[in-house]
Design a protein around this motif. Structure first.
Motif, PDB file in Angstrom:
ATOM      1  N   ALA A 192      -8.089  66.898  21.310  1.00  0.00           N
ATOM      2  CA  ALA A 192      -6.977  66.359  22.109  1.00  0.00           C
ATOM      3  C   ALA A 192      -7.522  66.084  23.500  1.00  0.00           C
ATOM      4  CB  ALA A 192      -5.832  67.361  22.158  1.00  0.00           C
ATOM      5  N   THR A 193      -7.995  64.880  23.740  1.00  0.00           N
ATOM      6  CA  THR A 193      -8.699  64.588  24.987  1.00  0.00           C
ATOM      7  C   THR A 193      -7.917  63.698  25.937  1.00  0.00           C
ATOM      8  OG1 THR A 193      -9.825  62.811  23.798  1.00  0.00           O
ATOM      9  CG2 THR A 193     -11.011  64.891  24.044  1.00  0.00           C
ATOM     10  N   GLU A 194      -6.756  63.176  25.517  1.00  0.00           N
ATOM     11  CA  GLU A 194      -5.943  62.355  26.404  1.00  0.00           C
ATOM     12  C   GLU A 194      -4.473  62.566  26.078  1.00  0.00           C
ATOM     13  OE1 GLU A 194      -8.060  58.774  25.590  1.00  0.00           O
ATOM     14  OE2 GLU A 194      -6.709  58.170  23.991  1.00  0.00           O
ATOM     15  N   ARG A 231      -2.636  64.808  34.743  1.00  0.00           N
ATOM     16  CA  ARG A 231      -3.591  63.934  35.435  1.00  0.00           C
ATOM     17  C   ARG A 231      -4.813  64.717  35.913  1.00  0.00           C
ATOM     18  NH1 ARG A 231       1.515  61.701  36.906  1.00  0.00           N
ATOM     19  NH2 ARG A 231       1.778  63.140  38.663  1.00  0.00           N
ATOM     20  N   ASP A 232      -4.890  65.972  35.496  1.00  0.00           N
ATOM     21  CA  ASP A 232      -5.985  66.858  35.890  1.00  0.00           C
ATOM     22  C   ASP A 232      -7.080  66.794  34.830  1.00  0.00           C
ATOM     23  OD1 ASP A 232      -7.690  69.005  36.437  1.00  0.00           O
ATOM     24  OD2 ASP A 232      -6.066  70.342  37.054  1.00  0.00           O
ATOM     25  N   PRO A 233      -8.304  66.394  35.189  1.00  0.00           N
ATOM     26  CA  PRO A 233      -9.388  66.306  34.193  1.00  0.00           C
ATOM     27  C   PRO A 233      -9.696  67.626  33.496  1.00  0.00           C
ATOM     28  CG  PRO A 233      -9.995  65.152  36.203  1.00  0.00           C
ATOM     29  CD  PRO A 233      -8.731  65.919  36.511  1.00  0.00           C
ATOM     30  N   ARG A 234      -9.354  68.744  34.117  1.00  0.00           N
ATOM     31  CA  ARG A 234      -9.545  70.034  33.440  1.00  0.00           C
ATOM     32  C   ARG A 234      -8.598  70.184  32.252  1.00  0.00           C
ATOM     33  NH1 ARG A 234      -8.394  74.176  38.091  1.00  0.00           N
ATOM     34  NH2 ARG A 234      -6.709  72.631  38.354  1.00  0.00           N
ATOM     35  N   VAL A 235      -7.514  69.422  32.280  1.00  0.00           N
ATOM     36  CA  VAL A 235      -6.497  69.457  31.235  1.00  0.00           C
ATOM     37  C   VAL A 235      -6.631  68.254  30.306  1.00  0.00           C
ATOM     38  CG1 VAL A 235      -4.003  69.547  30.806  1.00  0.00           C
ATOM     39  CG2 VAL A 235      -4.964  70.701  32.808  1.00  0.00           C
ATOM     40  N   VAL A 236      -6.973  67.107  30.870  1.00  0.00           N
ATOM     41  CA  VAL A 236      -7.127  65.855  30.119  1.00  0.00           C
ATOM     42  C   VAL A 236      -8.547  65.347  30.364  1.00  0.00           C
ATOM     43  CG1 VAL A 236      -6.162  63.567  29.680  1.00  0.00           C
ATOM     44  CG2 VAL A 236      -4.674  65.397  30.528  1.00  0.00           C
ATOM     45  N   PRO A 237      -9.522  65.777  29.577  1.00  0.00           N
ATOM     46  CA  PRO A 237     -10.931  65.461  29.850  1.00  0.00           C
ATOM     47  C   PRO A 237     -11.252  63.971  29.905  1.00  0.00           C
ATOM     48  CG  PRO A 237     -10.761  67.220  28.241  1.00  0.00           C
ATOM     49  CD  PRO A 237      -9.370  66.697  28.433  1.00  0.00           C
ATOM     50  N   LEU A 264     -12.173  59.295  18.912  1.00  0.00           N
ATOM     51  CA  LEU A 264     -13.063  58.137  18.862  1.00  0.00           C
ATOM     52  C   LEU A 264     -13.230  57.510  20.246  1.00  0.00           C
ATOM     53  CD1 LEU A 264     -11.820  56.532  15.526  1.00  0.00           C
ATOM     54  CD2 LEU A 264     -13.864  57.938  15.891  1.00  0.00           C
ATOM     55  N   HIS A 265     -12.145  57.478  21.025  1.00  0.00           N
ATOM     56  CA  HIS A 265     -12.244  56.941  22.380  1.00  0.00           C
ATOM     57  C   HIS A 265     -13.091  57.849  23.265  1.00  0.00           C
ATOM     58  CE1 HIS A 265     -10.595  56.257  26.578  1.00  0.00           C
ATOM     59  NE2 HIS A 265     -11.121  55.108  26.259  1.00  0.00           N
ATOM     60  N   TYR A 266     -12.948  59.160  23.083  1.00  0.00           N
ATOM     61  CA  TYR A 266     -13.753  60.075  23.884  1.00  0.00           C
ATOM     62  C   TYR A 266     -15.235  59.909  23.569  1.00  0.00           C
ATOM     63  CZ  TYR A 266     -14.842  64.153  26.673  1.00  0.00           C
ATOM     64  OH  TYR A 266     -15.346  64.983  27.647  1.00  0.00           O
ATOM     65  N   ALA A 267     -15.547  59.640  22.317  1.00  0.00           N
ATOM     66  CA  ALA A 267     -16.941  59.368  21.950  1.00  0.00           C
ATOM     67  C   ALA A 267     -17.460  58.140  22.699  1.00  0.00           C
ATOM     68  CB  ALA A 267     -17.060  59.168  20.445  1.00  0.00           C
ATOM     69  N   SER A 272     -20.727  55.819  27.057  1.00  0.00           N
ATOM     70  CA  SER A 272     -20.790  55.002  28.276  1.00  0.00           C
ATOM     71  C   SER A 272     -21.557  55.704  29.380  1.00  0.00           C
ATOM     72  CB  SER A 272     -19.375  54.664  28.765  1.00  0.00           C
ATOM     73  OG  SER A 272     -18.746  55.801  29.361  1.00  0.00           O
ATOM     74  N   GLY A 273     -21.594  57.037  29.325  1.00  0.00           N
ATOM     75  CA  GLY A 273     -22.349  57.804  30.307  1.00  0.00           C
ATOM     76  C   GLY A 273     -23.764  58.118  29.869  1.00  0.00           C
ATOM     77  N   GLY A 274     -24.168  57.572  28.727  1.00  0.00           N
ATOM     78  CA  GLY A 274     -25.523  57.790  28.236  1.00  0.00           C
ATOM     79  C   GLY A 274     -25.678  59.022  27.379  1.00  0.00           C
ATOM     80  N   THR A 275     -24.554  59.593  26.937  1.00  0.00           N
ATOM     81  CA  THR A 275     -24.607  60.800  26.118  1.00  0.00           C
ATOM     82  C   THR A 275     -24.703  60.462  24.642  1.00  0.00           C
ATOM     83  OG1 THR A 275     -23.313  62.070  27.720  1.00  0.00           O
ATOM     84  CG2 THR A 275     -23.349  62.897  25.470  1.00  0.00           C
TER      85      THR A 275
END
Length: 316
Positions: A192-194, A231-237, A264-267, A272-275
């Motif tokens: 659950a990333t978003e 809207r906190d990245p600690r909660v929504v990576p 799939l979007h998080y992947a 996009s960051g080179g990971t």
């Protein structure tokens, strides 16, 4: 068979039927305590997983003098083992280190020949975000500070989890990177990333078995105290500013799951960051399948995760 379950693995049908009978109007209508009790009853019916050399329960110091229960699995007594820190799922407000999670941790430890540390983090709504992330960070720091005599190789360490646990794990990779550290790998199982992004899986699987879109929103409501939390990245990576210098990972998603496209979007964001990230989409699976022992997709998922961890955590 309904449209929501057409094409689903028949092995899952009995599990789906049990959920439908227990929660005919969804998790929200039942309430947190009823869902927790159902989970405890289900955990008691899960068989014990692969035998371990040792399984030990302990406590780790947490925030403000709190104590975080952990369970440490070691498949062998040989040498100092690399480590996977594992965070269970359950919408941040239910779930534990028992039952299907215990079976999964044993299975990964045995297949990858690593130690697994399962974390019984604080649950919402009693403990709102980012309490669970704080607990995960505390355990990470505790393991890093552990001496080799504990049999844990803190230089070869991964983090992972399923669903809400994958959300916590993803957040930890960013926080750890931002303070100059870097884990060796991340394992995200139907994460659950978003928050409630209108992607095809959110619409197509609005009434999916096990987890519906409405249930997903209800779980978010338990975890977050205000709209600002979402809207906190600690909660929504997925809202993190940078996806560079993060650990390589594996992301598994299920076809019949509102969260499928989150993963799939998080992947894509990681790439996009080179990971480096490997994704696997299970076309006949629903949310939660990795803690359902004996399913073909569960067995295959463990193989993928273990293979990746053996490579990622191998001695340099």
């Amino acid at each position: 068979m309904t449209e929501a379950t057409r094409g689903l693995d028949p092995e899952v049908q009995n599990i789906i039927d049990g959920f439908a009978q227990a929660f005919p109007k969804g998790f929200a209508a039942a309430g947190v305590e009823r869902v927790r009790e159902f989970g405890r009853q289900g955990d008691a019916q899960i068989p014990t997983g692969p035998a371990m050399h040792s399984v030990e329960d302990a406590d780790v110091p947490g925030v403000g003098g709190s104590s975080i229960p952990i369970r440490v699995y070691k498949p062998t007594s040989r040498g100092v083992l690399p480590v996977l820190i594992y965070l269970h799922g359950g919408g941040w407000c239910v779930g534990s280190i028992n039952g299907g999670v215990d079976y999964l941790c044993r299975s990964i430890a045995a297949a990858a020949d690593i130690a697994v540390i399962s974390v019984d983090y604080r649950l919402a709504p009693e403990h709102k975000a980012p309490a669970a992330v704080e607990d995960a960070m505390a355990v990470l720091d505790f393991v890093r500070a552990s001496p080799p005599s504990e049999g844990l190789d803190s230089a070869r360490m991964a983090i992972g989890g399923d669903s809400a646990g994958a959300n916590i794990s993803a957040a930890v990779t960013h926080l750890d990177r931002d303070r100059g550290e870097r884990l060796a790998a991340q394992i995200l199982l139907y994460p659950a990333t978003e928050y409630a992004v209108d992607r095809p899986s959110w619409v197509d699987n609005a009434n999916a078995p096990i987890l519906t879109a409405a249930d997903t929103l209800w779980f978010w409501d338990q975890y977050t105290a205000t709209p600002d939390d979402r809207r906190d990245p600690r909660v929504v990576p997925a809202l993190s500013k940078s996806f560079k210098d993060l650990p390589p990972g594996v992301i598994l998603v299920a076809e019949f799951d509102p969260l499928r496209d989150d993963g799939l979007h998080y992947a894509e964001l990681l790439r996009s960051g080179g990971t480096e990230v490997r994704t696997q989409r299970y076309e006949r699976a629903c949310h939660g399948f990795m803690t359902m022992p004996g399913l073909r997709d569960q067995v295959h998922g463990v193989e993928i995760v273990a293979s990746f961890l053996r490579d990622a955590l191998a001695p340099v």
